[in-house]
Design a protein around this motif. Sequence first.
Motif, mmCIF file in Angstrom:
data_model
loop_
_atom_site.group_PDB
_atom_site.id
_atom_site.type_symbol
_atom_site.label_atom_id
_atom_site.label_comp_id
_atom_site.label_asym_id
_atom_site.label_seq_id
_atom_site.Cartn_x
_atom_site.Cartn_y
_atom_site.Cartn_z
ATOM 1 N N GLY A 95 6.827 -30.817 35.228
ATOM 2 C CA GLY A 95 5.520 -30.371 35.699
ATOM 3 C C GLY A 95 5.537 -29.024 36.396
ATOM 4 N N PRO A 96 4.524 -28.744 37.225
ATOM 5 C CA PRO A 96 4.406 -27.443 37.892
ATOM 6 C C PRO A 96 5.555 -27.172 38.865
ATOM 7 C CG PRO A 96 2.327 -28.662 37.977
ATOM 8 C CD PRO A 96 3.366 -29.619 37.489
ATOM 9 N N TYR A 97 5.827 -25.877 39.055
ATOM 10 C CA TYR A 97 6.844 -25.426 40.010
ATOM 11 C C TYR A 97 6.179 -24.708 41.189
ATOM 12 C CZ TYR A 97 10.316 -26.082 36.223
ATOM 13 O OH TYR A 97 11.113 -26.599 35.233
ATOM 14 N N SER A 98 4.987 -25.135 41.567
ATOM 15 C CA SER A 98 4.149 -24.384 42.502
ATOM 16 C C SER A 98 4.886 -23.962 43.766
ATOM 17 C CB SER A 98 2.921 -25.218 42.884
ATOM 18 O OG SER A 98 2.212 -25.616 41.732
ATOM 19 N N GLU A 99 5.643 -24.863 44.368
ATOM 20 C CA GLU A 99 6.258 -24.571 45.663
ATOM 21 C C GLU A 99 7.487 -23.682 45.557
ATOM 22 O OE1 GLU A 99 6.312 -28.740 45.860
ATOM 23 O OE2 GLU A 99 5.400 -28.793 47.849
ATOM 24 N N LEU A 100 7.935 -23.417 44.331
ATOM 25 C CA LEU A 100 9.114 -22.577 44.111
ATOM 26 C C LEU A 100 8.747 -21.182 43.614
ATOM 27 C CD1 LEU A 100 11.133 -25.353 42.284
ATOM 28 C CD2 LEU A 100 11.733 -24.416 44.521
ATOM 29 N N ARG A 101 7.457 -20.933 43.389
ATOM 30 C CA ARG A 101 7.015 -19.665 42.799
ATOM 31 C C ARG A 101 7.002 -18.547 43.840
ATOM 32 N NH1 ARG A 101 2.422 -19.013 39.273
ATOM 33 N NH2 ARG A 101 3.351 -19.425 37.250
ATOM 34 N N LEU A 102 7.437 -17.374 43.425
ATOM 35 C CA LEU A 102 7.396 -16.177 44.263
ATOM 36 C C LEU A 102 6.185 -15.348 43.839
ATOM 37 C CD1 LEU A 102 11.212 -15.375 44.155
ATOM 38 C CD2 LEU A 102 9.930 -16.193 46.144
ATOM 39 N N HIS A 103 5.040 -15.647 44.434
ATOM 40 C CA HIS A 103 3.798 -14.980 44.056
ATOM 41 C C HIS A 103 3.799 -13.525 44.521
ATOM 42 C CE1 HIS A 103 1.452 -18.434 42.583
ATOM 43 N NE2 HIS A 103 2.115 -19.142 43.473
ATOM 44 N N PRO A 104 3.197 -12.646 43.737
ATOM 45 C CA PRO A 104 3.100 -11.246 44.169
ATOM 46 C C PRO A 104 2.147 -11.098 45.346
ATOM 47 C CG PRO A 104 1.834 -11.611 42.157
ATOM 48 C CD PRO A 104 2.599 -12.877 42.411
ATOM 49 N N ALA A 105 2.317 -10.022 46.088
ATOM 50 C CA ALA A 105 1.433 -9.753 47.222
ATOM 51 C C ALA A 105 -0.004 -9.638 46.734
ATOM 52 C CB ALA A 105 1.864 -8.466 47.919
ATOM 53 N N GLY A 126 2.302 -17.367 49.377
ATOM 54 C CA GLY A 126 2.761 -18.067 50.572
ATOM 55 C C GLY A 126 4.260 -18.212 50.497
ATOM 56 N N PRO A 127 4.878 -18.681 51.563
ATOM 57 C CA PRO A 127 6.336 -18.826 51.534
ATOM 58 C C PRO A 127 6.772 -19.851 50.495
ATOM 59 C CG PRO A 127 5.391 -19.728 53.566
ATOM 60 C CD PRO A 127 4.289 -19.079 52.839
ATOM 61 N N ALA A 128 7.676 -19.441 49.623
ATOM 62 C CA ALA A 128 8.211 -20.351 48.611
ATOM 63 C C ALA A 128 9.381 -21.130 49.191
ATOM 64 C CB ALA A 128 8.662 -19.569 47.384
ATOM 65 N N MET A 129 9.544 -22.351 48.721
ATOM 66 C CA MET A 129 10.665 -23.174 49.168
ATOM 67 C C MET A 129 11.957 -22.713 48.505
ATOM 68 S SD MET A 129 9.430 -27.135 49.296
ATOM 69 C CE MET A 129 8.282 -27.716 50.538
ATOM 70 N N SER A 130 13.038 -22.793 49.241
ATOM 71 C CA SER A 130 14.351 -22.591 48.637
ATOM 72 C C SER A 130 14.695 -23.833 47.823
ATOM 73 C CB SER A 130 15.406 -22.383 49.719
ATOM 74 O OG SER A 130 15.602 -23.590 50.444
ATOM 75 N N PRO A 131 15.635 -23.727 46.885
ATOM 76 C CA PRO A 131 16.049 -24.929 46.147
ATOM 77 C C PRO A 131 16.508 -26.055 47.067
ATOM 78 C CG PRO A 131 16.893 -22.973 45.065
ATOM 79 C CD PRO A 131 16.290 -22.515 46.364
ATOM 80 N N ASP A 179 -2.084 -21.626 36.645
ATOM 81 C CA ASP A 179 -1.994 -20.998 37.959
ATOM 82 C C ASP A 179 -2.747 -19.673 37.945
ATOM 83 O OD1 ASP A 179 -0.606 -19.405 40.253
ATOM 84 O OD2 ASP A 179 0.135 -21.451 40.498
ATOM 85 N N CYS A 180 -3.169 -19.214 39.130
ATOM 86 C CA CYS A 180 -3.901 -17.941 39.175
ATOM 87 C C CYS A 180 -3.006 -16.785 38.736
ATOM 88 C CB CYS A 180 -4.452 -17.699 40.578
ATOM 89 S SG CYS A 180 -3.207 -17.386 41.830
ATOM 90 N N CYS A 181 -1.716 -16.861 39.035
ATOM 91 C CA CYS A 181 -0.744 -15.878 38.550
ATOM 92 C C CYS A 181 0.077 -16.569 37.467
ATOM 93 C CB CYS A 181 0.163 -15.407 39.679
ATOM 94 S SG CYS A 181 -0.720 -14.600 41.031
ATOM 95 N N THR A 182 -0.213 -16.250 36.216
ATOM 96 C CA THR A 182 0.410 -16.988 35.121
ATOM 97 C C THR A 182 1.924 -16.921 35.178
ATOM 98 O OG1 THR A 182 -1.504 -16.582 33.713
ATOM 99 C CG2 THR A 182 0.543 -17.207 32.612
ATOM 100 N N LEU A 183 2.469 -15.747 35.454
ATOM 101 C CA LEU A 183 3.915 -15.549 35.388
ATOM 102 C C LEU A 183 4.452 -15.092 36.738
ATOM 103 C CD1 LEU A 183 6.474 -15.365 33.560
ATOM 104 C CD2 LEU A 183 5.888 -12.950 33.253
ATOM 105 N N THR A 184 5.432 -15.822 37.255
ATOM 106 C CA THR A 184 6.125 -15.398 38.477
ATOM 107 C C THR A 184 7.595 -15.778 38.364
ATOM 108 O OG1 THR A 184 5.958 -17.448 39.781
ATOM 109 C CG2 THR A 184 4.055 -15.967 39.831
ATOM 110 N N SER A 185 8.422 -15.088 39.129
ATOM 111 C CA SER A 185 9.796 -15.548 39.290
ATOM 112 C C SER A 185 9.791 -16.707 40.286
ATOM 113 C CB SER A 185 10.697 -14.416 39.780
ATOM 114 O OG SER A 185 10.268 -13.953 41.041
ATOM 115 N N THR A 186 10.916 -17.375 40.412
ATOM 116 C CA THR A 186 11.024 -18.501 41.336
ATOM 117 C C THR A 186 12.271 -18.324 42.201
ATOM 118 O OG1 THR A 186 12.437 -19.957 40.003
ATOM 119 C CG2 THR A 186 10.067 -19.963 39.504
ATOM 120 N N THR A 187 12.460 -19.236 43.118
ATOM 121 C CA THR A 187 13.660 -19.213 43.958
ATOM 122 C C THR A 187 14.854 -19.863 43.268
ATOM 123 O OG1 THR A 187 12.969 -21.286 45.011
ATOM 124 C CG2 THR A 187 12.305 -19.230 46.084
ATOM 125 N N LEU A 188 14.665 -20.366 42.050
ATOM 126 C CA LEU A 188 15.718 -21.088 41.341
ATOM 127 C C LEU A 188 16.598 -20.163 40.511
ATOM 128 C CD1 LEU A 188 13.547 -23.992 39.882
ATOM 129 C CD2 LEU A 188 15.226 -24.243 41.722
#
Length: 334
Positions: free
Chosen positions: A298-308, A314-319, A272-281
């Motif tokens: 696999g990837p957790y792309s839709e759960l990642r909280l990307h930095p500004a 983009g908006p991350a999905m809730s669990p 990923d472009c941002c190697t490390l992020t927190s998630t909504t989990l």
Amino acid sequence: MDATTFWSLIDRCRPSGRDRGARRLAQALIDRLSEGPVEDTVAFAEHLSEAMARLGRAPLRHDLEGDDFLYRRAAVVAAGRAEYERILADPARFADSKDDTAQCLLLVPDRAYQQLTGRDWRRGHHYSYEQYHYEAGLPAGPDASDDDLIAAIRQRVAGRGLPPPASAADIAEFEHRVGHPMPALLRRLYLEVGNGGFGIWSCLSLTPVDAWFGDFEDLAEAYRIFSLPADDPWDESVPKGVVPLMDRGCCMWTMVDFRTPEGRIWDWDANDCCTLTSTTLTLADWLKGWLEGWIIPGPYSELRLHPAGCPDAGPAMSPEQYRERKVRICEPGP
């Protein structure tokens, strides 16, 4: 392409005789789909993902793990609609031919799309088919307690031969190293389930044991290595208190934040472009997702909280949203 056309295409392309991994079937399908239009390839991918997902949520009797379960379900689809519907009607039949696999079938949409467009396939499916198990009675929803989760995890890992549980002294020593208390649920897993080996694949052991559950001997070694300052200024060091928990392969790690009592899950993904992020989990969400089949290695792309400022922000999905999307199963097509 409707469901009838999808199944007819599989029947027409299926070769006679033994087809190891469904290689010849896959190539015949790729050749046919690459004739166009691209909409047929997209529709084929959706019908394939739906069929795989419905099998993934059926109460199939088996002792398969990970990719073995994935490829065995693909073999059911490769066998055609009649066999597929027989398995859904009588899930016990699934255990009769565990040696059949059809992993190549899963590559068909990607390869056909690439031949048609010259581009890589970069779209998701309406259905997620990489569920690993369905188990009746596993906890679901917000009412599942830690006791429920511990009991369900014990049931799930009963045949894995995990090492004996860690000791309270082992946990105290690791907490001293990290500088934060271990989240209560994770503490119970190490004290009541086993010293590593639980999880979607296998969480690292707290202390050295006979078997390694990843690229590191134990949590202490993984935490030390990931906490080292990055040599490359573009690399991201893991914050103190965020502990590598499970190696997902392909340069991806699930991590847990000891600084939060609920054990916030972080994602380390070098792809990923941002190697490390927190998630909504939270840790409990992650464990429920494993037990229910909507969290995969696999990837957790839709759960990642990307930095500004991140290109992928983009908006991350809730669990809850993620679970709803991943386990949505519709009725079979006409």
